[in-house]
Every structure is written in C-alpha cells, then in structure tokens.
Design a protein around this motif. Sequence first.
Motif, mmCIF file in Angstrom:
data_model
loop_
_atom_site.group_PDB
_atom_site.id
_atom_site.type_symbol
_atom_site.label_atom_id
_atom_site.label_comp_id
_atom_site.label_asym_id
_atom_site.label_seq_id
_atom_site.Cartn_x
_atom_site.Cartn_y
_atom_site.Cartn_z
ATOM 1 N N PHE B 99 34.779 34.479 27.866
ATOM 2 C CA PHE B 99 33.776 33.829 27.046
ATOM 3 C C PHE B 99 34.371 32.955 25.954
ATOM 4 O O PHE B 99 34.038 31.793 25.840
ATOM 5 C CB PHE B 99 32.810 34.871 26.476
ATOM 6 C CG PHE B 99 32.140 35.611 27.587
ATOM 7 C CD1 PHE B 99 31.080 35.040 28.259
ATOM 8 C CD2 PHE B 99 32.637 36.817 28.023
ATOM 9 C CE1 PHE B 99 30.502 35.685 29.335
ATOM 10 C CE2 PHE B 99 32.065 37.468 29.104
ATOM 11 C CZ PHE B 99 30.992 36.902 29.759
ATOM 12 N N ALA B 100 35.285 33.514 25.166
ATOM 13 C CA ALA B 100 35.811 32.735 24.043
ATOM 14 C C ALA B 100 36.625 31.545 24.540
ATOM 15 O O ALA B 100 36.560 30.466 23.978
ATOM 16 C CB ALA B 100 36.660 33.615 23.143
ATOM 17 N N GLU B 101 37.393 31.741 25.626
ATOM 18 C CA GLU B 101 38.297 30.680 26.064
ATOM 19 C C GLU B 101 37.842 30.018 27.351
ATOM 20 O O GLU B 101 38.627 29.365 28.034
ATOM 21 C CB GLU B 101 39.706 31.266 26.242
ATOM 22 C CG GLU B 101 40.283 31.780 24.926
ATOM 23 C CD GLU B 101 41.326 32.872 25.129
ATOM 24 O OE1 GLU B 101 41.856 32.998 26.243
ATOM 25 O OE2 GLU B 101 41.589 33.603 24.155
ATOM 26 N N PRO B 179 33.601 28.143 20.183
ATOM 27 C CA PRO B 179 32.959 29.435 20.444
ATOM 28 C C PRO B 179 33.336 30.507 19.413
ATOM 29 O O PRO B 179 32.715 31.570 19.389
ATOM 30 C CB PRO B 179 33.494 29.818 21.829
ATOM 31 C CG PRO B 179 34.828 29.154 21.916
ATOM 32 C CD PRO B 179 34.728 27.888 21.084
ATOM 33 N N ALA B 180 34.329 30.225 18.550
ATOM 34 C CA ALA B 180 34.840 31.280 17.660
ATOM 35 C C ALA B 180 33.753 31.963 16.822
ATOM 36 O O ALA B 180 33.706 33.198 16.787
ATOM 37 C CB ALA B 180 35.963 30.729 16.779
ATOM 38 N N PRO B 181 32.869 31.198 16.134
ATOM 39 C CA PRO B 181 31.859 31.899 15.324
ATOM 40 C C PRO B 181 30.933 32.795 16.167
ATOM 41 O O PRO B 181 30.661 33.932 15.767
ATOM 42 C CB PRO B 181 31.052 30.755 14.681
ATOM 43 C CG PRO B 181 31.948 29.559 14.748
ATOM 44 C CD PRO B 181 32.783 29.739 15.968
ATOM 45 N N ALA B 182 30.499 32.290 17.326
ATOM 46 C CA ALA B 182 29.611 33.105 18.159
ATOM 47 C C ALA B 182 30.340 34.333 18.695
ATOM 48 O O ALA B 182 29.755 35.417 18.786
ATOM 49 C CB ALA B 182 29.048 32.274 19.315
ATOM 50 N N VAL B 183 31.602 34.162 19.028
ATOM 51 C CA VAL B 183 32.363 35.304 19.542
ATOM 52 C C VAL B 183 32.593 36.333 18.424
ATOM 53 O O VAL B 183 32.495 37.540 18.654
ATOM 54 C CB VAL B 183 33.694 34.839 20.182
ATOM 55 C CG1 VAL B 183 34.599 36.022 20.491
ATOM 56 C CG2 VAL B 183 33.406 34.047 21.464
ATOM 57 N N ALA B 184 32.857 35.845 17.194
ATOM 58 C CA ALA B 184 33.003 36.773 16.066
ATOM 59 C C ALA B 184 31.701 37.553 15.873
ATOM 60 O O ALA B 184 31.716 38.772 15.632
ATOM 61 C CB ALA B 184 33.361 36.000 14.791
ATOM 62 N N GLN B 185 30.571 36.852 16.008
ATOM 63 C CA GLN B 185 29.274 37.518 15.867
ATOM 64 C C GLN B 185 29.047 38.515 17.011
ATOM 65 O O GLN B 185 28.479 39.581 16.810
ATOM 66 C CB GLN B 185 28.131 36.490 15.848
ATOM 67 C CG GLN B 185 28.034 35.701 14.562
ATOM 68 C CD GLN B 185 27.598 36.575 13.379
ATOM 69 O OE1 GLN B 185 28.399 36.941 12.531
ATOM 70 N NE2 GLN B 185 26.324 36.913 13.320
ATOM 71 N N LEU B 186 29.496 38.130 18.211
ATOM 72 C CA LEU B 186 29.379 39.047 19.354
ATOM 73 C C LEU B 186 30.127 40.347 19.055
ATOM 74 O O LEU B 186 29.597 41.450 19.273
ATOM 75 C CB LEU B 186 29.930 38.363 20.614
ATOM 76 C CG LEU B 186 30.074 39.202 21.885
ATOM 77 C CD1 LEU B 186 28.737 39.807 22.309
ATOM 78 C CD2 LEU B 186 30.641 38.357 23.034
ATOM 79 N N HIS B 187 31.350 40.222 18.505
ATOM 80 C CA HIS B 187 32.101 41.423 18.136
ATOM 81 C C HIS B 187 31.390 42.206 17.030
ATOM 82 O O HIS B 187 31.368 43.439 17.060
ATOM 83 C CB HIS B 187 33.526 41.050 17.695
ATOM 84 C CG HIS B 187 34.437 40.762 18.843
ATOM 85 N ND1 HIS B 187 34.867 41.744 19.704
ATOM 86 C CD2 HIS B 187 34.975 39.608 19.310
ATOM 87 C CE1 HIS B 187 35.662 41.213 20.628
ATOM 88 N NE2 HIS B 187 35.743 39.909 20.417
ATOM 89 N N ALA B 188 30.811 41.483 16.073
ATOM 90 C CA ALA B 188 30.092 42.172 14.987
ATOM 91 C C ALA B 188 28.892 42.942 15.552
ATOM 92 O O ALA B 188 28.617 44.073 15.142
ATOM 93 C CB ALA B 188 29.644 41.157 13.933
ATOM 94 N N VAL B 189 28.198 42.320 16.526
ATOM 95 C CA VAL B 189 27.047 42.989 17.155
ATOM 96 C C VAL B 189 27.517 44.213 17.938
ATOM 97 O O VAL B 189 26.904 45.289 17.859
ATOM 98 C CB VAL B 189 26.286 41.995 18.079
ATOM 99 C CG1 VAL B 189 25.296 42.728 18.976
ATOM 100 C CG2 VAL B 189 25.567 40.934 17.246
ATOM 101 N N ILE B 190 28.617 44.063 18.674
ATOM 102 C CA ILE B 190 29.141 45.210 19.431
ATOM 103 C C ILE B 190 29.542 46.337 18.475
ATOM 104 O O ILE B 190 29.184 47.507 18.687
ATOM 105 C CB ILE B 190 30.336 44.778 20.316
ATOM 106 C CG1 ILE B 190 29.843 43.844 21.431
ATOM 107 C CG2 ILE B 190 31.049 45.998 20.911
ATOM 108 C CD1 ILE B 190 30.955 43.185 22.244
#
Lengths: 210, 210
Positions: B99-101, B179-190
């Motif tokens: 996803f991120a890359e 994608p970095a901000p969305a991926v950071a948010q994905l990790h925060a949600v997880i």
Amino acid sequence: MSAGALAEARSNPSTRRQDILDAAETCFVRNGFHRTTMQDLARQAGMTAGNIYHYFKSKEAVVLGLAEHERARGAALVADLARAGDRRMILTGIIAQHFAEIPREVAILRLDLWSEATRNPAIAAMHERFEEEGRAFFIDLLAGLATSGECDPASLYETMDALMKGIIVNRALTPDYDPAPAVAQLHAVIDAGLAGRLSKSSKPDGGASR
Amino acid sequence: MSAGALAEARSNPSTRRQDILDAAETCFVRNGFHRTTMQDLARQAGMTAGNIYHYFKSKEAVVLGLAEHERARGAALVADLARAGDRRMILTGIIAQHFAEIPREVAILRLDLWSEATRNPAIAAMHERFEEEGRAFFIDLLAGLATSGECDPASLYETMDALMKGIIVNRALTPDYDPAPAVAQLHAVIDAGLAGRLSKSSKPDGGASR
C-alpha cells in the motif's frame, strides 16, 4: 415525422437532457463506459441517434454531465442538512446518504469514473476539482467538531476519505454487501480522531511497545 | 520464418507467458482493458498475433493470469516476512509493500480490475476468492496482535480493508500522491483498534455527548 420524434421535438430541452443522463446511468451500469455507444444512449433515452448530439457532443460530455449532476445532488443534500441540524448531524447525514445507503449501481458508476479519470484529462480535472471542494468542506466541518487539541482535522479527513472510498469499492464489488459494520467503524474512527485518540504519537510500530 | 518468429519459437513457454503478462501490464495501464486488443498485446510482447493464443485464449484469461501473478507475488512477500519477523513486522511489511509503496501503475490496474469485476463473473469469482483468503489471513494476524479484550479483529479488518482500498484509489487518481499521511493514519487506526480504542461503545452520534 414519427410519433417518437414528434414527442421528442415537443419536449423541454432540460427534461431531454435529464432523460439522457438517466439513460446513461442505466447503460453505463449495465455495460460500462467503453462498451456503451452514443447510439445505445439514444436508444435507451427513446430518441434518434442524430438528435442526442444536440444535447451532448460526446460520450465524455455525458460522463461529465452525470458527475456534475451527482455533485449538485450532494450540494442540495448538504444545504438541507445544514438548515435542519448541527455540524454532527450534517456529517452523520452525509455519511448515511452518500456512503451507508449508496445503491450498488451508483457505487459501480463511481468506480468506473475513477478508472476513467486515470486516463481522461477532462474527467481527471473535474474529479480533482470536486475532491478539493470536498476536502475543504470536510476539514472545516471536522475542525468545528474537534473535542481535543490533539485532533488534526486534515489527517482525520485523509483517513475518512480513504475509508469512504474503500466502502464504495466494496459496495460496488459485493452484491450483498452490508455497509453497516464499515460505517459503524467509520464513525468510531471519526470519534477517535475528533477526541485526539488517533494522534501522531501512535507510531507505526507502536504495537510492539505496549 | 522471420527472425522474430524464430526467436519466439525457440524461447521457453513460461518465459513467453511472463512476457505476455508484462506486455499486458504496460498496455492495460496505458489504454485500459477495453481499448487493448489481443493484437496490441502480441505487438507489445514482440510476438505474432496468432501465436499469443497458444498462451492465453482470451483477454480475460490474460487478466486472470495477471491477477494470479500478483497474488503469487503477495504470498511470496508474506512468506519472506514470516521467516524474518514477528506478527507486527509482517503487518507493517505488508502495508509498506502493498500500500505505502505501491506504484501508480499497479494501483491503476487494481482499480480497473475492480471495475471489471463488477461485470465479469470470472473476474468477480477470482476477486472474491482472493478477498476471502486475505480476510482470513488478516483477521488471524490481528487477533494475535490484539492488546485488549475490547479489540474486535473482524471489525478492525473491515476498517483496515476499506482504508487500504481507499489508499489504492487515491494512489491511482493522484499522480503526485503521497501515501505517507494516509498510511500513518492507517497504522494509528490499527493501533487504536488493537488496543480496543475503536470499540463499539463509540456510537455514531457519540460526538454530541462529549
């Protein structure tokens, strides 16, 4: 002049335009953009193949017209909600009508439009414009709803936006999709974000430290 | 026999198959499924139009071959990660690589595949099978990572899945997407989900009560 052509000549131009958009929705959902011809659209709208060009000069113009129409519907919905309620009701109302209750056909059209936007500059430009409008609107709405200084409305919107798009993809892909669990999670994510519980201090590898 | 046909006849069938899949990736990204013909694929793969049918009997078969290939790549990645690390590293690694890359071209192909799955039963069936596999795999992974009894792995997967799909849509749609901000948010949600901070007690209208 045939009866159909006569009826067509008599009718109101804006009604005919709407008939074509309705016909396009039906045809595009059934066969996709690429397999649908202007002739198919004319047939579905009950008009002559030549006459449809008086209203839309190309299939691309029909697509842009459909998207513009959907956006106008969205704006009307927001205006209704704004008259009736507070910010949270606006947010809940938009999510309900645009995501939780989105008919599968509309989700399929949205997916096609995204796919088309990756190759068609006019559709890409329109999509980008709508995205910008949506982003500004939602970030403002979220900022007004934040209950903690830790809430970052822009990041929260990024999450909401991706989640909503994912729900549309799943709605399009799964005939018996029940959006309720994903929508409940979307609300949980929004609540957590507004209360600052999705703050940046949650590192990607934060799980290991707990 | 031309030099090209001779070279083609000499080469290994599985190499030729892979050449066709590579050619398909290039053609599909450039023009989409519908505008690409078997002849285009043959030309791009440097083979005769007749010979391509020895490897794939239809464009649909090429699409299924591409998807199967991507899945095999994903399975190999998971196996690598599983050898090297713990559950959290597997999850972080999958998110990073899938996803991120994710390159924009791959995201565009994914979007096309989803769009196609809404109309093509063979592609829909394959998509559904891969979805089920992914769901079972991730729910098991999340259950093993939960740090609170309040964590509901199935609901958390629902959220993760929609978020990841939304990130792919945005990656496909936005040429300069970061994608970095969305991926950071994905990790925060997880993280929030694993710690039970996205529990069902967060009601859709919970914001009003705070």
